[in-house]
Each structure stands twice: as structure tokens, then as C-alpha cells.
Design a protein around this motif. Structure first.
Motif, PDB file in Angstrom:
ATOM      1  N   ARG A   1      -4.644  -5.489  10.351  1.00 17.30           N
ATOM      2  CA  ARG A   1      -4.389  -4.726  11.585  1.00 17.30           C
ATOM      3  C   ARG A   1      -2.915  -4.343  11.681  1.00 17.30           C
ATOM      4  NH1 ARG A   1      -2.235  -6.031  16.254  1.00 17.30           N
ATOM      5  NH2 ARG A   1      -2.786  -4.834  18.119  1.00 17.30           N
ATOM      6  N   ASN A   2      -2.029  -5.245  11.269  1.00 15.97           N
ATOM      7  CA  ASN A   2      -0.591  -4.956  11.291  1.00 15.97           C
ATOM      8  C   ASN A   2      -0.222  -3.856  10.300  1.00 15.97           C
ATOM      9  OD1 ASN A   2      -0.158  -6.912  13.243  1.00 15.97           O
ATOM     10  ND2 ASN A   2       0.337  -8.522  11.771  1.00 15.97           N
ATOM     11  N   HIS A   3      -1.095  -3.616   9.325  1.00 13.38           N
ATOM     12  CA  HIS A   3      -0.885  -2.537   8.350  1.00 13.38           C
ATOM     13  C   HIS A   3      -1.771  -1.329   8.667  1.00 13.38           C
ATOM     14  CE1 HIS A   3       0.736  -5.997   6.083  1.00 13.38           C
ATOM     15  NE2 HIS A   3       1.491  -5.105   5.473  1.00 13.38           N
ATOM     16  N   GLN A   4      -2.275  -1.258   9.894  1.00 10.24           N
ATOM     17  CA  GLN A   4      -3.150  -0.152  10.326  1.00 10.24           C
ATOM     18  C   GLN A   4      -4.370  -0.016   9.418  1.00 10.24           C
ATOM     19  OE1 GLN A   4      -0.626   3.338  10.533  1.00 10.24           O
ATOM     20  NE2 GLN A   4       0.196   2.738  12.512  1.00 10.24           N
ATOM     21  N   PHE A   5      -4.827  -1.144   8.887  1.00  7.50           N
ATOM     22  CA  PHE A   5      -5.993  -1.207   8.009  1.00  7.50           C
ATOM     23  C   PHE A   5      -5.845  -0.291   6.789  1.00  7.50           C
ATOM     24  CE2 PHE A   5      -7.428  -2.439  12.257  1.00  7.50           C
ATOM     25  CZ  PHE A   5      -7.965  -3.691  11.992  1.00  7.50           C
ATOM     26  N   PHE A   6      -4.601  -0.145   6.343  1.00  6.36           N
ATOM     27  CA  PHE A   6      -4.273   0.524   5.076  1.00  6.36           C
ATOM     28  C   PHE A   6      -4.847   1.946   5.015  1.00  6.36           C
ATOM     29  CE2 PHE A   6      -4.536  -4.056   4.491  1.00  6.36           C
ATOM     30  CZ  PHE A   6      -3.265  -4.333   4.035  1.00  6.36           C
ATOM     31  N   PRO A   7      -4.294   2.859   5.797  1.00  9.77           N
ATOM     32  CA  PRO A   7      -4.829   4.233   5.848  1.00  9.77           C
ATOM     33  C   PRO A   7      -4.703   5.024   4.547  1.00  9.77           C
ATOM     34  CG  PRO A   7      -2.762   4.074   7.070  1.00  9.77           C
ATOM     35  CD  PRO A   7      -3.162   2.679   6.737  1.00  9.77           C
ATOM     36  N   ASP A   8      -3.753   4.633   3.668  1.00  6.52           N
ATOM     37  CA  ASP A   8      -3.614   5.308   2.376  1.00  6.52           C
ATOM     38  C   ASP A   8      -4.176   4.395   1.293  1.00  6.52           C
ATOM     39  OD1 ASP A   8      -2.855   6.430  -0.041  1.00  6.52           O
ATOM     40  OD2 ASP A   8      -0.932   7.157   0.736  1.00  6.52           O
ATOM     41  N   PRO A   9      -5.340   4.734   0.703  1.00  6.29           N
ATOM     42  CA  PRO A   9      -5.956   3.846  -0.294  1.00  6.29           C
ATOM     43  C   PRO A   9      -5.108   3.639  -1.537  1.00  6.29           C
ATOM     44  CG  PRO A   9      -7.056   5.987  -0.249  1.00  6.29           C
ATOM     45  CD  PRO A   9      -6.128   5.946   0.922  1.00  6.29           C
ATOM     46  N   GLU A  10      -4.292   4.644  -1.895  1.00  2.00           N
ATOM     47  CA  GLU A  10      -3.458   4.501  -3.089  1.00  2.00           C
ATOM     48  C   GLU A  10      -2.375   3.459  -2.885  1.00  2.00           C
ATOM     49  OE1 GLU A  10      -0.697   7.357  -5.913  1.00  2.00           O
ATOM     50  OE2 GLU A  10      -2.657   8.063  -5.245  1.00  2.00           O
ATOM     51  N   ILE A  11      -1.811   3.419  -1.683  1.00  2.00           N
ATOM     52  CA  ILE A  11      -0.814   2.396  -1.364  1.00  2.00           C
ATOM     53  C   ILE A  11      -1.491   1.031  -1.282  1.00  2.00           C
ATOM     54  CG2 ILE A  11       0.758   1.571   0.436  1.00  2.00           C
ATOM     55  CD1 ILE A  11       1.464   4.463   1.019  1.00  2.00           C
ATOM     56  N   ALA A  12      -2.698   0.998  -0.724  1.00  2.00           N
ATOM     57  CA  ALA A  12      -3.447  -0.261  -0.610  1.00  2.00           C
ATOM     58  C   ALA A  12      -3.709  -0.865  -1.979  1.00  2.00           C
ATOM     59  CB  ALA A  12      -4.762  -0.017   0.126  1.00  2.00           C
ATOM     60  N   LEU A  13      -4.105  -0.023  -2.934  1.00  3.18           N
ATOM     61  CA  LEU A  13      -4.489  -0.491  -4.275  1.00  3.18           C
ATOM     62  C   LEU A  13      -3.312  -0.641  -5.232  1.00  3.18           C
ATOM     63  CD1 LEU A  13      -7.628   1.768  -4.754  1.00  3.18           C
ATOM     64  CD2 LEU A  13      -7.672  -0.733  -4.751  1.00  3.18           C
ATOM     65  N   GLY A  14      -2.315   0.230  -5.069  1.00  5.61           N
ATOM     66  CA  GLY A  14      -1.229   0.284  -6.041  1.00  5.61           C
ATOM     67  C   GLY A  14      -1.582   1.149  -7.233  1.00  5.61           C
ATOM     68  N   CYS A  15      -2.664   1.930  -7.112  1.00  3.95           N
ATOM     69  CA  CYS A  15      -3.101   2.821  -8.194  1.00  3.95           C
ATOM     70  C   CYS A  15      -3.938   3.938  -7.584  1.00  3.95           C
ATOM     71  CB  CYS A  15      -3.925   2.051  -9.233  1.00  3.95           C
ATOM     72  SG  CYS A  15      -5.533   1.487  -8.643  1.00  3.95           S
ATOM     73  N   PRO A  16      -4.208   5.022  -8.310  1.00  2.00           N
ATOM     74  CA  PRO A  16      -5.036   6.104  -7.773  1.00  2.00           C
ATOM     75  C   PRO A  16      -6.439   5.614  -7.412  1.00  2.00           C
ATOM     76  CG  PRO A  16      -3.860   6.857  -9.720  1.00  2.00           C
ATOM     77  CD  PRO A  16      -3.649   5.373  -9.640  1.00  2.00           C
ATOM     78  N   ARG A  17      -6.954   6.120  -6.318  1.00  4.71           N
ATOM     79  CA  ARG A  17      -8.278   5.705  -5.858  1.00  4.71           C
ATOM     80  C   ARG A  17      -9.367   6.046  -6.868  1.00  4.71           C
ATOM     81  NH1 ARG A  17     -11.102   8.100  -0.358  1.00  4.71           N
ATOM     82  NH2 ARG A  17     -12.804   6.587  -0.171  1.00  4.71           N
ATOM     83  N   SER A  18      -9.271   7.219  -7.488  1.00  2.85           N
ATOM     84  CA  SER A  18     -10.282   7.630  -8.460  1.00  2.85           C
ATOM     85  C   SER A  18     -10.294   6.703  -9.675  1.00  2.85           C
ATOM     86  CB  SER A  18     -10.052   9.076  -8.902  1.00  2.85           C
ATOM     87  OG  SER A  18      -8.763   9.228  -9.469  1.00  2.85           O
ATOM     88  N   LEU A  19      -9.107   6.202 -10.067  1.00  2.00           N
ATOM     89  CA  LEU A  19      -9.022   5.267 -11.185  1.00  2.00           C
ATOM     90  C   LEU A  19      -9.705   3.951 -10.830  1.00  2.00           C
ATOM     91  CD1 LEU A  19      -7.926   4.415 -13.959  1.00  2.00           C
ATOM     92  CD2 LEU A  19      -5.757   3.836 -12.844  1.00  2.00           C
ATOM     93  N   TYR A  20      -9.496   3.493  -9.616  1.00  4.35           N
ATOM     94  CA  TYR A  20     -10.134   2.255  -9.151  1.00  4.35           C
ATOM     95  C   TYR A  20     -11.658   2.391  -9.136  1.00  4.35           C
ATOM     96  CZ  TYR A  20     -11.694  -1.308  -5.801  1.00  4.35           C
ATOM     97  OH  TYR A  20     -12.368  -2.336  -5.178  1.00  4.35           O
ATOM     98  N   LEU A  21     -12.138   3.525  -8.633  1.00  6.01           N
ATOM     99  CA  LEU A  21     -13.588   3.720  -8.524  1.00  6.01           C
ATOM    100  C   LEU A  21     -14.253   3.829  -9.893  1.00  6.01           C
ATOM    101  CD1 LEU A  21     -13.821   6.170  -5.482  1.00  6.01           C
ATOM    102  CD2 LEU A  21     -14.320   3.722  -5.540  1.00  6.01           C
ATOM    103  N   LYS A  22     -13.507   4.260 -10.893  1.00  2.07           N
ATOM    104  CA  LYS A  22     -14.072   4.302 -12.250  1.00  2.07           C
ATOM    105  C   LYS A  22     -14.307   2.890 -12.788  1.00  2.07           C
ATOM    106  CE  LYS A  22     -12.659   8.797 -14.085  1.00  2.07           C
ATOM    107  NZ  LYS A  22     -12.564   9.495 -12.807  1.00  2.07           N
TER     108      LYS A  22
END
Length: 533
Positions: free
Chosen positions: A111-132
Motif C-alpha cells: 500500500r505504501n508503494h501504491q500497489f506497484f503501478p508500474d509492473p516493470e519497476i515492480a519486477l526489475g525487468c520488462p513485463r513481457s519477459l516475465y510473462l514468457k
């Protein structure tokens, strides 16, 4: 407080009358799908509902009310939200309140991180790469309005996940997925039904194609376990049904054992299919043909295309991705072909402590364009799963040709795991490329007095608001109160909408400024009058 599940008798209150079982309909044999919902409560359940509502509304910790009413945002019907939490604890008042308090604690950090609105910042990598590495996404909605989520644990690549992110990154992304992505899906269902959609529930499709018993490792189960813990505690009673498809024979036997261990009501929500003919028929009963991906029998985008285009805001450029997980003992390479008007971006991830040398070489001339070294600096084995891997990004290659990304390990005995992520971006509009361009998209909108083709529009930020790409289109067409958006018009370009070809449209460049960006630098974007392809 009655710890056995009783509560203050307020059955004559307005709240109780709204959620109670209508008198003219009694007695009604309730199905398991209606039990515990507003409009189907017994007198005892109504009494507990009122006591629970009073406890939540009058609690001195504001996080308690937010946890119950704002699980996905502030648009869930409050009576239905309260009943979700009560059903999770079988209308035991004491246990329900205890559960909410535990969920509020678990939500505190995200909650203090606004539930991580940017998935790339949340993961530390591109979202498409993670989903692969771990395919899981919303593929559409059911005929009843429920979001349909697909997961493919059969092709879960644990080695790939460990190379590009951390357990903490996966947790962060799951918060983004549940709060922001799922919240947007539910909000869309509410708005499209004029508020009639109230049961915030998912239909989950679990595709076990390719699953082998050797894949069910401790590391793989740990990933599923931590996500399930968040869902069961902070997003209770949101499973409408689960379809397990392409189930291998060993899982069918395992399920017969598991089914005897879990609650009958939960077990009744799980449907098991091994035959494609049967599960495809079932999916088409639940979803419209144009909502179901084409690789599952529908006419929508394939799940592969969905994963590749899964960015917070699509790009105005066509993107091709080449991803390779390498097990390097001495030297290996990844080849890329860059055509005219294309750019090559290379990022490398690893957790190996051995020194890794990466070079980009033009194959025709043998010229080395750039070389960098990378290694992971381990500090504490116990903290590794919460620390992001080492990452190095190379300068953008702007000339066409054949290129080799060579990877050399300093160790000749140990195999080093290295993830090479190559992104080839169409560069048909020179001078526009910059890191912020991943948050840019061209959209076609009707020419209206409020969206002028002769000027740029900058709308003020509204606190704690996340703007998705779909919402940005809706913002213009419906003049909603969203924020963090800049439109740069292109007066020289116009086209027609597929839905109404006779109606003139103006093509705009839409840039989304994420909450994580302090300022949106307009100098990083195309000029207002620059022609947009």
C-alpha cells in the motif's frame, strides 16, 4: 464480541433488510453459488453482517475499512464486499474481523508503494519477459462479466525467473496484477453493466499442457504458495470457478486425493478436463467467441500475442523480442537481424557470481560495437531471493545488419545461467526514440471542441490515479476524470475508425506519465507538429 460467530441483533435495520432473504421468497433452497450473498442471507447471517459492518465502519484504524472496501479500488459494492469477507470465514464474526486485521498488516508495505503501478519497476525487468517465463494473464471476460485469467504452469521456467527477478519482485508484480490489472477489469465490468455487475469474481483457467512430475519442484511450488497466500488472505472469495485443462494422468490421480482434503464448496468450483474437445466446449459456454484467444478455440488474439504486447502502455512502434536463457560453460552467442529503420536494444540478466563478458559484434565486419562485464555480488544467501539479479543494458544499435551477442564465462567448470533479452524496435520516425517512448501510443479519436487538433493538451494529475492505455482512450471518448496524460496532436494525419468508417478521426500521440515519474519531459517526445506514422 461473540467469538462463536454471533452478533448484535440489528435485523430491523435498513442494512439488514437490503441483504436479507426476501420474505416472500422463503423458504428458498439456496445453491452453493448463492450462499452468503446479499439478498440470500438468513436472519442469523443478517445479524452477523450488521455487527461486522459496524465493526469495520467504526474501527479506529483506517486501514481496516480500506482493506474491506478497497480491495480492487473504490468501486466495489460495499454490501458485496462485506459478504465476501464473511463467507471466507463462514460467517464467524470473530474470525472474519481477525482475518481483516491480518490482511491489513499484509497490505501495509505494498500500500505504501501504491500497489506497484508500474509492473516493470515492480519486477526489475520488462513485463513481457516475465510473462514468457511464467505465462499468466487476463484473456478476456465471461458472458456474465467475470474476468477470465489464464495460467500456464506447464511452461513455468523457474531458472528463467530467477535470472530476471526475485521472489520479492514476483510478490510486487502480483500486487500490481491483483490491485491494478484486476481492478481495471472489474471496473470495466461495472461500468459496462451500468452498475449491475456486483460479484467481484474470477474465472481461472489453468492449462497444464507440458507439465511433468519433474517440474513440480520446491522452487516452483514456493512461487505458487506465496501468490496463493496473498489471494486467500487479501482477496477472499473471488474465485467463481477454476477450469483445469490438459490435465496429465498423474495430476488426475493427485486431484482425487486433494479433493478429499479441501472444503466441499471450494472443491465444487474446480472442473477438470483432459480432452480438448470437452474443455473448448466448456470455455465457449462461458465466454463469447471474440473474447476467447484463437489458440483456445476463439477468434481473439493468441495468448502469445497477448504476452508480447503486455506493456503498461503499448508502443507506437512495432516490437519484436528475442529472448534466450543461456547455460554458459565457456562461450555461446545469440544472433539478431536488424533491418532498415529498426533499433536493437540488448539487456542481460544473471545471478551467477562468475565474471561474464558480453559483447555485441557486427557479423559482417567482425567489428565489436560494445563490450561489458557482469556478475552477481552475493552478500547473504538468505537474502538472495529478495535481491534483484545483476543487469546490464547496452547502447541502442541504430544501424541495420546481422549482429551476434557473445557471452563468455570466466568459469570452465560451472554452467552459468544468463538471460539475454533483445528488443528490436521499428524506428520509422527518427528522432523520437527515448526511454519514455515505451509509454507512448497513437490513438484515433473523434475531433471534438475539447480535443483540438491545433494544440497539445495537458491534464493535471489526480493523486493516486493510475492511467492505463484503455482508460486513456475512454478518457477522451467519455471525458472522464483521469489524469497524468499528455496528448500531442498530428494535424497532418487522419484516418477512419473501424467501428464507424464514415466518421472522420484525428490521430493523436498519447503519452502516459506514470506516478513513478516525477516529471514528463516534453523534450523526450515528438514535436507537436511532427508527422506521426
Amino acid at each position: 464480541m461473540n467469538k462463536s460467530g454471533g452478533g448484535e441483533n440489528c435485523i430491523d435495520s435498513q442494512e439488514a433488510m437490503e441483504v436479507a432473504l426476501p420474505k416472500e421468497h422463503e423458504p428458498v433452497p439456496l445453491s452453493s453459488s448463492d450462499w452468503g450473498y446479499p439478498g440470500y442471507l438468513t436472519e442469523e447471517e443478517c445479524s452477523i453482517f450488521c455487527a461486522f459492518k459496524k465493526e469495520i465502519d467504526n474501527h479506529n484504524d483506517f486501514r481496516i475499512k480500506e482493506t474491506v472496501y478497497n480491495s480492487f479500488g473504490d468501486f466495489e459494492n460495499k454490501d458485496y464486499a462485506l459478504c465476501r469477507w464473511l463467507r471466507a470465514r463462514k460467517y464467524n464474526l470473530y474470525e472474519a474481523i481477525k482475518m481483516v486485521e491480518e490482511a491489513a498488516e499484509m497490505r501495509e508495505s505494498p500500500r505504501n508503494h501504491q500497489f506497484f503501478p508500474d509492473p516493470e519497476i515492480a519486477l526489475g525487468c520488462p513485463r513481457s519477459l516475465y510473462l514468457k517465463q511464467y505465462p499468466q494473464m487476463c484473456i478476456g471476460k465471461s458472458k456474465s462479466g467475470h474476468p477470465v485469467f489464464l495460467s500456464k504452469p506447464g511452461i513455468l521456467n523457474v531458472d528463467g525467473l530467477e535470472c530476471i527477478t526475485s521472489i520479492q519482485g514476483i510478490l510486487n508484480y502480483h500486487w500490481f496484477d491483483m490491485y491494478h490489472s484486476s481492478g481495471a477489469c472489474f471496473k470495466k465490468s461495472v461500468e459496462s453493466s451500468n452498475g449491475e455487475y456486483k460479484r467481484f469474481e474470477f474465472i481461472c483457467v489453468v492449462d497444464l499442457a507440458g507439465l511433468t512430475s519433474s517440474q513440480i519442484t520446491k522452487r516452483a511450488l514456493n512461487i505458487v504458495k506465496i501468490q496463493s497466500k496473498i489471494d486467500s488472505l487479501c482477496f477472499p472469495e473471488t474465485l467463481n470457478r477454476m477450469l483445469v485443462i490438459n490435465a496429465p494422468s498423474f495430476f488426475t490421480i493427485t486431484w482425487k486425493l486433494i479433493r478429499g482434503w479441501i472444503d466441499k464448496r471450494t472443491a465444487g468450483k474446480v472442473e477438470l478436463y483432459s480432452s480438448r474437445k470437452l474443455w473448448q466446449k466448456r470455455l465457449l459456454e462461458l465466454m463469447a467467441m471474440d473474447e476467447l484467444p484463437c489458440d483456445y478455440g476463439g477468434t481473439s488474439l493468441s495468448t502469445e500475442d497477448m504476452m508480447s504486447s503486455c506493456q503498461l502502455a503499448p508502443s507506437i512502434y512495432k516490437i519484436k523480442e528475442n529472448t534466450k536463457l543461456l547455460h554458459v560453460r565457456s562461450c555461446t552467442e545469440v544472433n539478431c537481424e536488424v533491418k532498415d529503420k529498426e533499433l536493437l536494444e540488448v539487456t542481460v540478466f544473471t545471478r551467477t557470481t562468475d565474471e561474464i563478458a558480453i559483447s555485441i559484434i557486427e557479423k559482417l565486419s567482425g567489428k565489436m560495437l560494445e563490450s561489458k562485464n557482469i556478475s552477481y555480488r552475493r552478500t547473504d544467501d538468505r537474502k538472495d531471493e529478495y535481491t534483484l539479479p545483476a543487469k546490464v543494458t547496452f547502447q541502442t544499435v541504430k544501424t541495420p545488419g546481422s549482429f551476434s551477442i557473445t557471452v563468455k564465462s570466466s568459469s570452465r567448470f560451472n554452467s552459468s545461467k544468463v538471460m539475454v533479452y533483445c528488443k528490436i524496435v521499428e524506428n520509422s520516425s527518427s528522432g523520437c526514440h527515448s526511454p519514455i517512448m515505451r509509454n507512448v501510443e497513437t490513438i484515433d479519436v473523434p475531433l471534438t471542441p475539447t480535443v483540438s487538433a491545433s494544440r497539445s493538451l495537458i491534464f493535471p494529475k489526480r493523486s493516486n490515479e493510475l492511467m492505463s492505455f484503455d482508460e486513456s482512450i475512454e478518457f477522451i471518448e467519455k471525458k472522464s476524470k483521469f489524469s497524468n496524460i499528455v496528448y500531442l496532436s498530428s494535424p497532418s494525419t487522419s484516418c477512419s475508425s473501424p467501428k464507424s468508417p464514415e466518421k472522420p478521426k484525428q490521430r493523436f500521440l498519447c503519452a502516459l506519465a506514470l506516478p513513478s515519474l516525477k516529471e514528463l519531459m516534453l523534450t523526450d517526445l515528438p514535436q507537436r507538429n511532427q508527422k506521426i506514422p
